[in-house]
Design a protein around this motif. Structure first.
Motif, PDB file in Angstrom:
ATOM      1  N   MET A 118       0.839  -1.197   0.000  1.00  0.00           N
ATOM      2  CA  MET A 118       0.000   0.000   0.000  1.00  0.00           C
ATOM      3  C   MET A 118       0.874   1.247   0.000  1.00  0.00           C
ATOM      4  SD  MET A 118      -2.545  -1.205   3.090  1.00  0.00           S
ATOM      5  CE  MET A 118      -3.981  -0.252   2.641  1.00  0.00           C
ATOM      6  N   LEU A 119       0.282   2.340  -0.475  1.00  0.00           N
ATOM      7  CA  LEU A 119       0.970   3.623  -0.507  1.00  0.00           C
ATOM      8  C   LEU A 119      -0.042   4.727  -0.236  1.00  0.00           C
ATOM      9  CD1 LEU A 119       3.510   5.368  -1.276  1.00  0.00           C
ATOM     10  CD2 LEU A 119       2.640   5.325  -3.629  1.00  0.00           C
ATOM     11  N   PHE A 120       0.289   5.624   0.696  1.00  0.00           N
ATOM     12  CA  PHE A 120      -0.601   6.712   1.073  1.00  0.00           C
ATOM     13  C   PHE A 120       0.087   8.057   0.869  1.00  0.00           C
ATOM     14  CE2 PHE A 120      -2.055   3.075   3.419  1.00  0.00           C
ATOM     15  CZ  PHE A 120      -3.432   3.217   3.517  1.00  0.00           C
ATOM     16  N   ILE A 121      -0.708   9.077   0.581  1.00  0.00           N
ATOM     17  CA  ILE A 121      -0.240  10.452   0.711  1.00  0.00           C
ATOM     18  C   ILE A 121      -0.204  10.766   2.201  1.00  0.00           C
ATOM     19  CG2 ILE A 121      -0.695  12.871   0.160  1.00  0.00           C
ATOM     20  CD1 ILE A 121       0.002  11.092  -2.260  1.00  0.00           C
ATOM     21  N   ARG A 122       0.882  11.309   2.680  1.00  0.00           N
ATOM     22  CA  ARG A 122       0.996  11.581   4.115  1.00  0.00           C
ATOM     23  C   ARG A 122       0.155  12.809   4.468  1.00  0.00           C
ATOM     24  NH1 ARG A 122       4.162   9.488   7.833  1.00  0.00           N
ATOM     25  NH2 ARG A 122       5.542   8.503   6.293  1.00  0.00           N
ATOM     26  N   GLU A 123      -0.841  12.604   5.308  1.00  0.00           N
ATOM     27  CA  GLU A 123      -1.727  13.684   5.734  1.00  0.00           C
ATOM     28  C   GLU A 123      -2.432  13.250   7.022  1.00  0.00           C
ATOM     29  OE1 GLU A 123      -4.188  14.095   2.283  1.00  0.00           O
ATOM     30  OE2 GLU A 123      -5.160  12.157   2.553  1.00  0.00           O
ATOM     31  N   GLU A 124      -2.876  14.220   7.793  1.00  0.00           N
ATOM     32  CA  GLU A 124      -3.589  13.935   9.027  1.00  0.00           C
ATOM     33  C   GLU A 124      -5.067  13.685   8.727  1.00  0.00           C
ATOM     34  OE1 GLU A 124      -2.263  13.558  12.082  1.00  0.00           O
ATOM     35  OE2 GLU A 124      -0.308  13.813  11.102  1.00  0.00           O
ATOM     36  N   ALA A 125      -5.673  12.808   9.506  1.00  0.00           N
ATOM     37  CA  ALA A 125      -7.125  12.632   9.410  1.00  0.00           C
ATOM     38  C   ALA A 125      -7.803  13.916   9.839  1.00  0.00           C
ATOM     39  CB  ALA A 125      -7.566  11.475  10.297  1.00  0.00           C
ATOM     40  N   SER A 126      -8.733  14.393   9.021  1.00  0.00           N
ATOM     41  CA  SER A 126      -9.371  15.679   9.295  1.00  0.00           C
ATOM     42  C   SER A 126     -10.721  15.722   8.593  1.00  0.00           C
ATOM     43  CB  SER A 126      -8.488  16.828   8.798  1.00  0.00           C
ATOM     44  OG  SER A 126      -8.483  16.870   7.375  1.00  0.00           O
TER      45      SER A 126
END
Length: 237
Positions: free
Chosen positions: A124-132
């Motif tokens: 898996m690969l995610f864009i790094r960001e906070e849950a908001s």
């Protein structure tokens, strides 16, 4: 790039979710457990993607899991989460995103164990960001098998029935505060187009306090079904 699956956070356990959709006439299967994340799921496969109903199984494990999707599940609790896009070269996608200025999670190894004890693995690969409250970016997946191998295995273990092969998802509609801005951001992320190989991405204005996927439209979808704060437009059986 293709839509791989839609993540829908639910409070029901996998068997309850599968039973609900069975009562609507659509075959869904209990998926399995994500041991390291404290979650489990039910799955409804269509001919080239699927819907995942994801819920917390072990709260203590989930609370300690350092995983983007688990963090978003704990933030949202219920409702559509995000979408996952399938690639056959996730390392290349990671390099491309970083080269265009995105900060990523790096490629993550993942696995789940089915109820029958089978271990399924993927990356898996995610864009790094906070849950908001803002719209989550899509994330990316590469399976350890080819699409054909994976589909044949799913048919063999009963996760897919013949009726599932007739279904497809036509479009995903996201409610956002600024549709033009959201479209530009996702076009940049996806290489210029919101037309995936097997699904169309659409944005519309919402006044709700969170930007999220709001509707999933199946091909020939005419019947609206609401489930765990998500709207599905389903074909007549």
């Amino acid at each position: 790039m293709k839509l791989d699956h839609i993540v829908h956070f639910v409070r029901k356990n996998p068997q309850e979710a599968a039973t609900f959709w069975g009562e609507q006439g659509f075959y869904a299967a209990v998926g399995g457990q994500h041991i390291n994340w404290g979650t489990h799921n039910a799955l409804l496969y269509v001919k080239d993607c699927y819907i995942e109903w994801l819920s917390v199984e072990k709260e203590q494990v989930a609370a300690q899991a350092d995983h983007p999707l688990t963090r978003q599940l704990l933030y949202d609790q219920v409702g559509f989460g995000t979408v996952c896009l399938r690639t056959d070269n996730i390392e290349s996608v990671n390099d491309d995103l970083k080269g265009r200025g995105f900060t990523t999670s790096g490629v993550l190894d993942a696995e789940r164990r089915t109820g029958a004890g089978q271990l399924i693995k993927w990356k898996m690969l995610f864009i790094r960001e906070e849950a908001s409250a803002g719209l989550p970016s899509p994330f990316f997946i590469e399976w350890q098998e080819t699409d054909q191998e994976r589909y044949e295995n799913l048919m063999g273990n009963g996760a897919i029935q013949e009726s599932n092969k007739e279904l497809s998802i036509e479009r995903c509609v996201f409610g956002v505060w600024n549709p033009e801005e959201a479209a530009r951001a996702w076009q940049k992320l996806l290489g210029g187009s919101l037309e995936l190989e097997n699904c169309r991405i659409e944005f519309r204005k919402t006044d709700l306090p969170k930007e999220r996927l709001e509707e999933v439209h199946f091909a020939q979808g005419v019947n609206k079904v609401e489930f765990e704060q998500g709207q599905y437009w389903l074909p007549r059986l």
